[in-house]
Scaffold this motif. Structure first.
Motif, mmCIF file in Angstrom:
data_model
loop_
_atom_site.group_PDB
_atom_site.id
_atom_site.type_symbol
_atom_site.label_atom_id
_atom_site.label_comp_id
_atom_site.label_asym_id
_atom_site.label_seq_id
_atom_site.Cartn_x
_atom_site.Cartn_y
_atom_site.Cartn_z
ATOM 1 N N ALA A 78 0.833 -1.208 0.000
ATOM 2 C CA ALA A 78 0.000 0.000 0.000
ATOM 3 C C ALA A 78 0.863 1.252 0.000
ATOM 4 N N ARG A 79 1.922 1.244 0.811
ATOM 5 C CA ARG A 79 2.808 2.408 0.854
ATOM 6 C C ARG A 79 3.514 2.607 -0.483
ATOM 7 N N ALA A 80 3.927 1.493 -1.097
ATOM 8 C CA ALA A 80 4.613 1.587 -2.387
ATOM 9 C C ALA A 80 3.683 2.160 -3.452
ATOM 10 N N ALA A 81 2.377 1.878 -3.305
ATOM 11 C CA ALA A 81 1.400 2.385 -4.262
ATOM 12 C C ALA A 81 0.957 3.812 -3.935
ATOM 13 N N GLY A 82 1.481 4.350 -2.829
ATOM 14 C CA GLY A 82 1.151 5.721 -2.465
ATOM 15 C C GLY A 82 -0.067 5.859 -1.586
ATOM 16 N N HIS A 83 -0.517 4.730 -0.988
ATOM 17 C CA HIS A 83 -1.681 4.787 -0.101
ATOM 18 C C HIS A 83 -1.207 4.785 1.346
ATOM 19 N N LEU A 84 -1.613 5.809 2.108
ATOM 20 C CA LEU A 84 -1.256 5.833 3.517
ATOM 21 C C LEU A 84 -2.045 4.789 4.289
ATOM 22 N N SER A 85 -3.246 4.530 3.853
ATOM 23 C CA SER A 85 -4.051 3.470 4.466
ATOM 24 C C SER A 85 -4.875 2.827 3.360
ATOM 25 N N TYR A 86 -5.068 1.536 3.481
ATOM 26 C CA TYR A 86 -5.785 0.829 2.437
ATOM 27 C C TYR A 86 -7.280 1.035 2.606
ATOM 28 N N ALA A 87 -7.927 1.515 1.580
ATOM 29 C CA ALA A 87 -9.372 1.711 1.622
ATOM 30 C C ALA A 87 -9.874 1.762 0.195
ATOM 31 N N ILE A 88 -11.113 1.350 0.009
ATOM 32 C CA ILE A 88 -11.728 1.449 -1.305
ATOM 33 C C ILE A 88 -12.201 2.897 -1.489
ATOM 34 N N PRO A 89 -11.782 3.560 -2.543
ATOM 35 C CA PRO A 89 -12.149 4.964 -2.722
ATOM 36 C C PRO A 89 -13.656 5.129 -2.934
ATOM 37 N N ASP A 90 -14.137 6.301 -2.642
ATOM 38 C CA ASP A 90 -15.541 6.634 -2.903
ATOM 39 C C ASP A 90 -15.565 7.942 -3.672
ATOM 40 N N THR A 91 -15.495 7.812 -4.991
ATOM 41 C CA THR A 91 -15.505 8.996 -5.860
ATOM 42 C C THR A 91 -16.912 9.335 -6.326
ATOM 43 N N GLY A 92 -17.876 8.478 -5.934
ATOM 44 C CA GLY A 92 -19.229 8.644 -6.436
ATOM 45 C C GLY A 92 -19.508 7.758 -7.631
ATOM 46 N N ASP A 93 -18.471 7.142 -8.186
ATOM 47 C CA ASP A 93 -18.603 6.231 -9.322
ATOM 48 C C ASP A 93 -18.239 4.835 -8.838
ATOM 49 N N LEU A 94 -19.247 4.045 -8.467
ATOM 50 C CA LEU A 94 -19.006 2.739 -7.855
ATOM 51 C C LEU A 94 -18.230 1.815 -8.767
ATOM 52 N N ALA A 95 -18.603 1.766 -10.038
ATOM 53 C CA ALA A 95 -17.922 0.871 -10.973
ATOM 54 C C ALA A 95 -16.442 1.220 -11.073
ATOM 55 N N ALA A 96 -16.137 2.497 -11.219
ATOM 56 C CA ALA A 96 -14.736 2.917 -11.338
ATOM 57 C C ALA A 96 -13.956 2.608 -10.071
ATOM 58 N N ASP A 97 -14.595 2.813 -8.916
ATOM 59 C CA ASP A 97 -13.912 2.566 -7.645
ATOM 60 C C ASP A 97 -13.595 1.081 -7.474
ATOM 61 N N LEU A 98 -14.563 0.227 -7.787
ATOM 62 C CA LEU A 98 -14.344 -1.215 -7.655
ATOM 63 C C LEU A 98 -13.300 -1.703 -8.658
ATOM 64 N N LYS A 99 -13.352 -1.188 -9.866
ATOM 65 C CA LYS A 99 -12.357 -1.590 -10.877
ATOM 66 C C LYS A 99 -10.953 -1.189 -10.443
ATOM 67 N N GLN A 100 -10.838 -0.016 -9.842
ATOM 68 C CA GLN A 100 -9.519 0.448 -9.396
ATOM 69 C C GLN A 100 -8.947 -0.490 -8.339
ATOM 70 N N VAL A 101 -9.746 -0.838 -7.334
ATOM 71 C CA VAL A 101 -9.221 -1.657 -6.245
ATOM 72 C C VAL A 101 -8.965 -3.090 -6.705
ATOM 73 N N LEU A 102 -9.782 -3.596 -7.627
ATOM 74 C CA LEU A 102 -9.559 -4.952 -8.129
ATOM 75 C C LEU A 102 -8.339 -5.009 -9.040
ATOM 76 N N ARG A 103 -8.081 -3.941 -9.775
ATOM 77 C CA ARG A 103 -6.850 -3.896 -10.578
ATOM 78 C C ARG A 103 -5.622 -3.910 -9.660
#
Length: 209
Positions: free
Chosen positions: A80-105
């Motif tokens: 997570a740190r290497a990817a630039g995330h201070l804490s692991y969490a699924i983002p909530d941008t308001g676009d559920l499909a995009a958020d899920l695709k990002q975390v699954l990628r």
């Protein structure tokens, strides 16, 4: 007169030594479970590989399972740190499909990383035949990650993007479980295209009618 370091001056060195030892133990445990398997991995073997005394390990952990599970948690935090995330969490941008695709990628990247894949497969295989380890693996490593999906899907329900009658804990399995099965059983390639498609198929079934 010789200068005697104060407690405050010596503490940082001790802390650095402890951190180096802890890191060496993590690395040794993960390497050994790949090389010899979980049953043949021992505290003594981990200590010898890490270059520490076995009492150092027993001072911090109660069993080899404790060492391995903590090493795995640390591996995830490092990723997570290497990817630039201070804490692991699924983002909530308001676009559920995009958020899920990002975390699954990101999950695909992790599953294809040899540093993660080899020990993960070894522990997953042992967890099938070792019920205690399997339950601990699920409770300490898997369930906290799945809860993040539950939280994101509940937020999507509140936003009206997922039907109110949907059980998020069951719904998340529509995209998480097929990925896990494909990875564990080599039934197909693990790709971004695959996980994107899982999200598209799943959300079609979860969307309000």
């Amino acid at each position: 007169m010789a200068h005697t370091p104060s407690a405050n001056q010596s503490a940082p060195d001790a802390t650095r030594r402890s951190e180096r030892s802890r890191r060496a133990i993590y690395d040794a445990a993960l390497a050994l479970v790949v090389e010899v398997g979980y049953p043949r991995t021992t505290i003594e073997g981990i200590a010898a590989r890490a270059g520490v005394g076995k009492q150092t390990i027993y001072r911090w952990w109660g069993s080899k399972a404790d060492v391995l599970l903590e090493a795995f948690l640390d591996l995830g935090e490092q990723a997570a740190r290497a990817a630039g995330h201070l804490s692991y969490a699924i983002p909530d941008t308001g676009d559920l499909a995009a958020d899920l695709k990002q975390v699954l990628r990101a999950t695909v990247d992790e599953l294809r990383d040899p540093a993660f894949e080899a020990p993960s497969r070894a522990l997953a295989a042992e967890g099938v035949v070792n019920e205690e380890l399997g339950r601990r693996f699920v409770a300490q490593l898997l369930e906290p990650q799945l809860q993040l999906y539950v939280d994101r899907l509940r937020a999507a329900q509140r936003a009206g993007d997922v039907r109110a009658d949907v059980d998020p804990r069951i719904a998340l399995e529509l995209f998480v479980s097929p990925l896990a099965q494909r990875w564990l059983q080599y039934t197909g390639p693990i790709t971004y295209e695959y996980t994107d498609t899982l999200v598209d198929y799943a959300l079609y079934g979860l969307a309000p009618r």
